[in-house]
Structure formats: C-alpha cells, structure tokens
Design an enzyme around this catalytic site. Structure first.
Site, PDB file in Angstrom:
ATOM      1  N   ILE A  99      35.486  84.226 -69.005  1.00 31.26           N
ATOM      2  CA  ILE A  99      34.994  84.487 -67.650  1.00 31.26           C
ATOM      3  C   ILE A  99      35.499  85.827 -67.134  1.00 31.26           C
ATOM      4  O   ILE A  99      34.795  86.526 -66.397  1.00 31.26           O
ATOM      5  CB  ILE A  99      35.375  83.327 -66.691  1.00 31.26           C
ATOM      6  N   SER A 132      48.045  88.217 -69.755  1.00 32.94           N
ATOM      7  CA  SER A 132      47.390  87.175 -70.526  1.00 32.94           C
ATOM      8  C   SER A 132      48.175  86.938 -71.810  1.00 32.94           C
ATOM      9  O   SER A 132      48.716  87.881 -72.394  1.00 32.94           O
ATOM     10  CB  SER A 132      45.949  87.566 -70.860  1.00 32.94           C
ATOM     11  N   ARG A 133      48.214  85.690 -72.258  1.00 30.53           N
ATOM     12  CA  ARG A 133      48.883  85.376 -73.525  1.00 30.53           C
ATOM     13  C   ARG A 133      48.018  85.739 -74.722  1.00 30.53           C
ATOM     14  O   ARG A 133      48.522  85.884 -75.830  1.00 30.53           O
ATOM     15  CB  ARG A 133      49.220  83.884 -73.582  1.00 30.53           C
ATOM     16  N   LYS A 154      37.251  79.411 -59.553  1.00 34.06           N
ATOM     17  CA  LYS A 154      36.979  77.995 -59.308  1.00 34.06           C
ATOM     18  C   LYS A 154      37.252  77.179 -60.569  1.00 34.06           C
ATOM     19  O   LYS A 154      37.139  77.715 -61.679  1.00 34.06           O
ATOM     20  CB  LYS A 154      35.550  77.788 -58.797  1.00 34.06           C
ATOM     21  N   ASP A 197      33.425  70.925 -64.299  1.00 37.45           N
ATOM     22  CA  ASP A 197      33.683  72.359 -64.207  1.00 37.45           C
ATOM     23  C   ASP A 197      32.412  73.098 -63.795  1.00 37.45           C
ATOM     24  O   ASP A 197      32.446  73.898 -62.852  1.00 37.45           O
ATOM     25  CB  ASP A 197      34.239  72.890 -65.522  1.00 37.45           C
TER      26      ASP A 197
END
Length: 314
Positions: free
Chosen positions: A14, A36-37, A90, A168
C-alpha cells in the site's frame, strides 16, 4: 508555509502503490525518511524502526503509518508522545480502545491525529452524500467482493487476529456508508465464514437497521475472481443511487454522473495537512465499531481451508 517534514513507516504494497506516489505529488509534505523492517525508499534516509528514525532525525514533524494494524498502536503512541503528528492507514488500529488511547495522547501532546478512511475520498462519495441528503432512504445494498490473492498476495497477517480478514476491504464500504447516510445504523445480524486454518473471516453477510426501519445489507467476500465488485446501491423515494468501483463511479437511476479523476490518497494527505495547520484531529471510529459489532454478535461458520499459493498449498 514550508512543507511538513514527514517520515513514512511501513514500506509494503500500500505504501508503494498509494502513499509514495501521493507524497511525490504533494506540496504540503516533504518525505525525508522511511522506517520498515522489510523495505526502503530511494532518495531518503531509511531505518528499521520508528524510534531509530526519530532519534536520528528529530526534525521530522509528522509520521504516516502504512503498516498492518496489529503493531500500529505502539508505533503511533511513540510518535505522539514525541510530539509528532500522526496519520493512520485504515483500519486505524486493532481495537477500538487502543485508538481511543491514541486520541488522548494526541490531545495531551498538542498534535494532530488523522484516522484516515481513504474510500471516503473517492470522487463519488461527496456528490452521493449531497444527493441523498434530502431523500427518504428505503434500503441500502452493499456488495464488496474482491480477490485477496491479488490485493494481498501472501500477506498472512490479514488472516491473523487483528488483521480483520475480509473486513479489511469491507470496512472501506462501511466507511462510505457511514459517510453518505444522514442517520445512524446498527448491526442486527451477521454471519461470518472462517477458513478452518485461519483466524479471521474470508466472507461475511451483514444486516443493519436504521431509525425509520431502513434496511441495510452488506455482502463481503475475499474469494472473488474476475471482475471485482465494490458497489453500494441506495433505494430512495426519488430514485436509486449507485456507487460503483469503490466510489469512483456514481449513477442516478442508471445515468452516470460526471466526476473528477480518482485521487484518494492525494486528498488524504491534503486533509492531513489541513488538520496539522488547524491544530485539529479527526478520528471517526464508526466503521470500525460496526466491524467490532460483527465479531460480537456474528454467527461463525467454518469453511474450507484457505491458501495463498494454490500450486504449493501454502
């Protein structure tokens, strides 16, 4: 005013599909870092965790969280307590209580918190709301069916507790419905289909009611192949309104209305900038509350196991 220095947390699908292109077009924000990992962003400073990012770059004024909902509360709380404005992808969290806690932190630290609902920014939503305002609504039928293998390839988190499963995408439909209807609705019945090997539903049938006995039904399914279905039909005493393509298309009694091009995430970041400038917050939990109600009263049905990779059975 100078652009707000922003860090983006969670560099997954996303983020790459929506957040990064919109930030690249935005005059309100300057993307200076990412955390971010599993990924990074070319041209900005990259870190493995938000704490590391904020320690190294205290000049960051705002963060946008594009990570899955389960770990989001801890990350958002850290940013808010360090005086950063926060935008939440969201759904805004894994539970209602944790998002309410974040709202309190935002108020206590004098920063903005934006629980974003991107589908509310689809081009047909505001015109639909305006057309329905003076109408007597009789019934609403929501059909939200998509292919989870296409939209969430290999993303097992979506079927874990807190990942919401079919809710979702379904929560996008509920975010539109609660935006365009001028009256409250409440869940009266729900049937949730759980794959035997998963912890979140792959399909759901919902029934709602309104104060004048309006009937609202919703059918969500993650197993759709071929054309995808993101439709809301509203029957009124003066015709039928239909939102299709997730709110990108609007028809009144079958006649298409002229709408601007889709720009949901551009609009989200414009709204976030406006909230920051006004020192305000926007946290509407209505769509998430309906999902929580479905888990509370829904009848649980067990269905066949689900695997992402049909060839490997995994």
């Amino acid at each position: 005013m100078a652009p707000v220095k922003l860090g983006l947390v969670g560099i997954g699908k996303i983020a790459r599909d929506q957040h990064l292109p919109s930030l690249g077009r935005s005059a309100d924000f300057d993307l200076v870092a990412a955390a971010s990992r599993h990924g990074g962003v070319d041209g900005v400073a990259n870190f493995s965790a938000i704490g590391e990012m904020l320690d190294a770059m205290p000049e960051i004024e705002a963060v946008s969280l594009a990570m899955p909902p389960q770990p989001r509360h801890q990350v958002a709380a850290e940013a808010l307590m360090r005086g950063k404005h926060v935008m939440l992808e969201k759904p805004p969290g894994a539970t209602l209580s944790e998002v309410e806690h974040l709202t309190g932190l935002a108020i206590a630290n004098g920063v903005s918190l934006f629980a974003s609902w991107h589908s509310r920014h689809a081009p047909g939503v505001e015109p639909a709301k305006a057309w329905l305002r003076a109408k007597r609504i009789r019934a609403v039928a929501i059909t939200w069916k998509e292919d989870v293998r296409h939209w969430h390839p290999g993303q097992d988190w979506i079927f874990e507790p807190g990942g919401l499963g079919v809710f979702d995408p379904g929560i996008n439909a509920l975010s539109i419905a609660t935006a365009i209807l001028s009256f409250p609705i409440w869940l009266t019945a729900a049937s949730l289909s759980f794959p035997s090997n998963r912890q979140a539903p792959i399909a759901a049938d919902l029934s709602f009611s309104g104060p004048a006995s309006e009937t609202i039904t919703a059918v969500f399914d993650f197993r759709q192949t071929g054309p995808q279905s993101w439709d809301i039909a509203v029957e009124t005493d003066d015709g039928t309104l239909t939102l299709s393509a997730g709110g990108a298309q609007l028809r009144i009694d079958g006649t298409a209305e002229d709408l601007p091009p889709e720009a949901e995430y551009d609009s989200l970041y414009s709204r976030f900038a406006a909230l920051i400038a006004a020192g305000d917050r926007e946290v509407d939990l209505a769509p998430m509350r309906h999902v929580a109600d479905a888990f509370l009263i829904g009848d649980r049905q067990i269905t066949e196991p689900f695997v992402f990779d049909l060839a490997r059975g995994a």
